[in-house]
Design a protein around this motif. Structure first.
Motif, short mmCIF file in Angstrom:
data_model
loop_
_atom_site.label_atom_id
_atom_site.label_comp_id
_atom_site.label_asym_id
_atom_site.label_seq_id
_atom_site.Cartn_x
_atom_site.Cartn_y
_atom_site.Cartn_z
N CYS A 1 -37.67 -83.89 25.51
CA CYS A 1 -36.78 -84.26 24.39
C CYS A 1 -36.60 -83.05 23.47
O CYS A 1 -37.06 -83.03 22.36
N ASN A 2 -35.89 -82.08 24.00
CA ASN A 2 -35.62 -80.87 23.23
C ASN A 2 -34.23 -81.01 22.59
O ASN A 2 -33.22 -80.78 23.22
N PHE A 3 -34.23 -81.47 21.34
CA PHE A 3 -32.95 -81.72 20.65
C PHE A 3 -32.98 -81.08 19.28
O PHE A 3 -34.04 -80.70 18.79
N ILE A 4 -31.80 -80.96 18.67
CA ILE A 4 -31.75 -80.58 17.26
C ILE A 4 -31.65 -81.88 16.48
O ILE A 4 -30.77 -82.71 16.74
N LEU A 5 -32.56 -82.07 15.53
CA LEU A 5 -32.51 -83.27 14.69
C LEU A 5 -31.63 -82.99 13.49
O LEU A 5 -31.79 -81.99 12.81
N ILE A 6 -30.65 -83.87 13.27
CA ILE A 6 -29.91 -83.80 12.02
C ILE A 6 -30.11 -85.15 11.33
O ILE A 6 -29.75 -86.19 11.86
N ALA A 7 -30.77 -85.12 10.19
CA ALA A 7 -31.06 -86.35 9.45
C ALA A 7 -30.22 -86.36 8.19
O ALA A 7 -29.88 -85.31 7.66
N ALA A 8 -29.85 -87.55 7.74
CA ALA A 8 -29.05 -87.65 6.51
C ALA A 8 -29.64 -88.74 5.64
O ALA A 8 -30.16 -89.75 6.15
N MET A 9 -29.62 -88.52 4.33
CA MET A 9 -30.15 -89.53 3.41
C MET A 9 -29.47 -89.42 2.05
O MET A 9 -28.91 -88.38 1.69
N ASN A 10 -29.53 -90.54 1.32
CA ASN A 10 -29.08 -90.51 -0.07
C ASN A 10 -30.18 -89.86 -0.90
O ASN A 10 -31.35 -89.89 -0.53
N PRO A 11 -29.83 -89.34 -2.09
CA PRO A 11 -30.88 -88.72 -2.90
C PRO A 11 -31.79 -89.75 -3.58
O PRO A 11 -32.87 -89.41 -4.05
N CYS A 12 -31.35 -91.00 -3.67
CA CYS A 12 -32.13 -92.03 -4.35
C CYS A 12 -31.65 -93.40 -3.84
O CYS A 12 -30.65 -93.45 -3.12
N PRO A 13 -32.34 -94.50 -4.19
CA PRO A 13 -31.92 -95.80 -3.64
C PRO A 13 -30.45 -96.14 -3.95
O PRO A 13 -29.75 -96.68 -3.08
N GLN B 1 -38.69 -94.87 -8.83
CA GLN B 1 -37.92 -95.30 -7.64
C GLN B 1 -37.46 -94.09 -6.82
O GLN B 1 -37.53 -94.10 -5.59
N ILE B 2 -36.98 -93.08 -7.53
CA ILE B 2 -36.49 -91.88 -6.82
C ILE B 2 -37.65 -91.21 -6.09
O ILE B 2 -37.53 -90.81 -4.93
N PHE B 3 -38.79 -91.14 -6.77
CA PHE B 3 -39.99 -90.52 -6.18
C PHE B 3 -40.42 -91.29 -4.92
O PHE B 3 -40.65 -90.71 -3.87
N ASN B 4 -40.48 -92.63 -5.07
CA ASN B 4 -40.91 -93.46 -3.93
C ASN B 4 -39.96 -93.34 -2.75
O ASN B 4 -40.37 -93.38 -1.60
N TYR B 5 -38.67 -93.21 -3.06
CA TYR B 5 -37.65 -93.11 -2.00
C TYR B 5 -37.90 -91.86 -1.16
O TYR B 5 -37.92 -91.91 0.07
N ALA C 1 -33.29 -64.18 0.96
CA ALA C 1 -32.81 -64.87 -0.25
C ALA C 1 -32.01 -66.10 0.16
O ALA C 1 -32.14 -67.17 -0.46
N GLU C 2 -31.19 -65.96 1.19
CA GLU C 2 -30.41 -67.13 1.63
C GLU C 2 -31.34 -68.20 2.22
O GLU C 2 -31.20 -69.39 1.92
N ALA C 3 -32.30 -67.75 3.03
CA ALA C 3 -33.23 -68.71 3.67
C ALA C 3 -33.97 -69.53 2.62
O ALA C 3 -34.22 -70.73 2.82
N LEU C 4 -34.30 -68.89 1.50
CA LEU C 4 -35.06 -69.60 0.45
C LEU C 4 -34.27 -70.79 -0.12
O LEU C 4 -34.85 -71.77 -0.60
N GLN C 5 -32.94 -70.71 -0.04
CA GLN C 5 -32.12 -71.82 -0.58
C GLN C 5 -32.27 -73.11 0.22
O GLN C 5 -31.91 -74.17 -0.25
N TYR C 6 -32.74 -72.98 1.45
CA TYR C 6 -32.78 -74.17 2.31
C TYR C 6 -34.15 -74.84 2.33
O TYR C 6 -34.43 -75.65 3.18
N ARG C 7 -35.01 -74.48 1.38
CA ARG C 7 -36.34 -75.08 1.38
C ARG C 7 -36.23 -76.54 0.97
O ARG C 7 -35.23 -76.95 0.35
N PRO C 8 -37.26 -77.35 1.27
CA PRO C 8 -37.16 -78.78 0.99
C PRO C 8 -36.89 -79.10 -0.49
O PRO C 8 -37.42 -78.44 -1.37
N LYS C 9 -36.05 -80.11 -0.67
CA LYS C 9 -35.75 -80.57 -2.03
C LYS C 9 -36.71 -81.68 -2.42
O LYS C 9 -36.84 -82.04 -3.57
#
Ligand SMILES: [Zn+2]
Length: 509
Positions: A344-356, A373-377, A499-507
């Motif tokens: 199962c060698n795939f690229i995962l693309i996940a999508a989510m809302n920022p909060c409930p 709520q935002i934290f728990n989400y 510098a560009e790579a740093l922009q993509y770190r986890p939010k």
């Protein structure tokens, strides 16, 4: 008197040869006993076989019949043994000229004796070739699939009577001796209806992140409010990847064949898979498994893209089960008779809302969620999963000006050309290693392949202390920077790439 016919069983993604033996003697007329670890689906074969033989008016031994499926340590499942069982029973009373030790017979029987398609023909044909068994009797519907394997004599069967009349001939003329259908003539997959990036207005940052994901094989998480176009962006990703190679086509087609996903006469999977399981999908549907392990969505996404929309809504256990496949690109499924390994060698693309409510951080619509709520989400996705996603990107809703703009957007083909160049760099770089893309690199490999000059080292050092980055983040940033450098044709990782790579770190960390 007894007879022996060769057939095949599917175990994981491979086929095994099964001997179907029949013997008559003692007992009452009409009784059939199937032994050799059959499950209920195989035991039911005796009823189908009896009806099919009766409806095709074949002479039937007047004693009890015992059918043995060997080797007895392999569990037998599915209806593919119907046809070999019927032939082995008929061989007790009829004179057939074919040397049964040199052919494989598979197929499901209807009560009237019609032969129905089965799953996994490609794996069976591959096994036959490997074992030097050249002759194959298969359901007619499976012909195109079996034909993908060259150097086999293939006989497509419509119904039991047709097969029996062929077997009674002294000399069989094999209708299909060679790869007679060229791949171009086969009905290939239209599973991947890629969206062109040119049709998406704005979203320059997200598009750039998709380009990096495609180039380096990085997993990506899109975070944005409803209607920001996350799904469209995800659908554009397969269109940025190079087509499947010939070897990959066979590999992916085999998975679809075994999963029973080659429907509507679809013969070949020629385009990169794009799988979109719903968040309510069960663990087995997603990961694979079951009493007779079949490939799950992650395996069906092999060599392609797995899109998980509403990411936090997936069952936590299902997401946790993604850890091993994301890390190792294979999934081990345990079962009584040992474990099976599915690729199962795939690229995962996940999508989510920022909060409930979906609008946290939106410029126009107010978010009504509490901080808790935002934290728990965000916490619904565990740290180890977040760690396995290299690119994290916010996708805001496009502004009115962006939607109105006449400015032409870049076409997917232009991006794809850059991606292909970057992939070529990686192929050269990883020639002597087990890696294919930058995302595959271990931390040792990162140290070796992502050497920094003084100014970029200073930048990274500052970032690590200022942003309090973990060691996983450190390696992740270097891997992305390596891909960005490849996209710009630079053999060194420069500070601009970092510098560009740093922009993509986890939010959400
Ligand atoms: Zn909210």
């Amino acid at each position: 008197m007894s007879t022996k016919i060769l057939s095949a069983a599917l175990i994981g993604l491979e086929a095994e040869i099964i001997e179907v033996e029949a013997d008559s003697g003692g007992g009452d007329f009409g009784q059939i006993a199937i032994v050799g670890l059959p499950d209920t689906s195989v035991s039911e074969a005796k009823e189908r076989v009896k009806s099919a033989l009766r409806n095709c008016s074949h002479e039937y031994p007047k004693r009890k019949i015992t059918v043995n499926l060997a080797p007895t340590n392999v569990k037998k499942h599915g209806p593919a043994y119907d046809l070999p069982i019927a032939v082995s029973i008929l061989a007790l009373k009829n004179k057939f000229f074919l040397d049964f030790s040199k052919c494989i017979i598979v197929g499901e029987l209807s009560l009237s004796g019609e032969v129905r398609a089965i799953t996994g023909i490609l794996a069976i044909a591959l096994k036959a070739k490997k074992m030097g068994i050249k002759n194959l009797f298969i359901p007619e519907e499976n012909l195109a699939e079996a034909n993908l394997i060259s150097e086999l004599n293939i006989f497509p069967i419509k119904n039991l009577n047709q097969l029996i009349s062929v077997l009674k001939k002294k000399q069989i003329t094999w209708p299909i001796n060679e790869l007679s259908i060229l791949p171009a003539q086969l009905k290939s997959s239209a599973i991947n209806k890629s969206v062109n990036l040119a049709s998406i207005k704005g979203q320059a940052k997200a598009k750039r992140a998709l380009e990096i994901a495609a180039a380096g094989g990085h997993n990506i998480l899109l975070i944005g409010p409803p209607g920001s176009g996350k799904t469209l962006l995800a659908q554009a990703l397969p269109g940025l990847l190079s087509p499947l190679s010939g070897e990959e086509i066979l590999e992916v087609t085999n998975i679809y064949s075994i999963a029973g996903e080659l429907k509507n006469n679809l013969t070949l999977i020629t385009e990169r898979p794009f799988r979109t399981p719903h968040h309510s999908a069960s663990g087995i549907a997603l990961i694979g498994g079951g009493a007779w392990p079949r490939p799950g969505e992650i395996c069906l996404a092999h060599r392609g893209v797995l899109f998980l929309d509403e990411f936090p809504e997936f069952a936590r256990s299902a997401l946790e089960n993604l850890r091993q496949p994301l890390e190792e690109k294979v999934i081990n499924i345990n079962r009584a008779a040992g474990s099976l390994c599915f690729p199962c060698n795939f690229i995962l693309i996940a999508a989510m809302n920022p909060c409930p409510c979906g609008y946290h951080g939106d410029k126009k619509i107010l978010c009504h969620c509490t901080t808790q709520q935002i934290f728990n989400y965000g916490r619904k996705i565990s740290g180890p999963i977040i760690d396995r996603i290299d690119l994290h990107i916010n996708v805001p809703r496009a502004s009115f000006e962006q939607l109105e703009s006449d400015k032409p957007e870049e076409d997917s083909s232009a991006v794809k050309a850059r991606v292909e160049k970057a992939r070529q760099w990686q192929t050269l770089r990883f020639k002597e290693t087990p890696f294919t893309t930058n995302s595959d690199m271990t931390s040792v490999a990162v140290r070796h392949f992502c050497q920094l000059d003084n100014s970029s080292r200073t930048l990274l050092k500052e970032a690590v202390s200022r942003l309090n980055l973990s060691s996983r983040s450190y390696f992740r940033i270097l891997k992305i920077a390596r891909t960005i450098a490849d996209l710009s044709g630079s053999d060194r990782v420069l500070s601009a790439h970092l510098a560009e790579a740093l922009q993509y770190r986890p939010k959400i960390e």
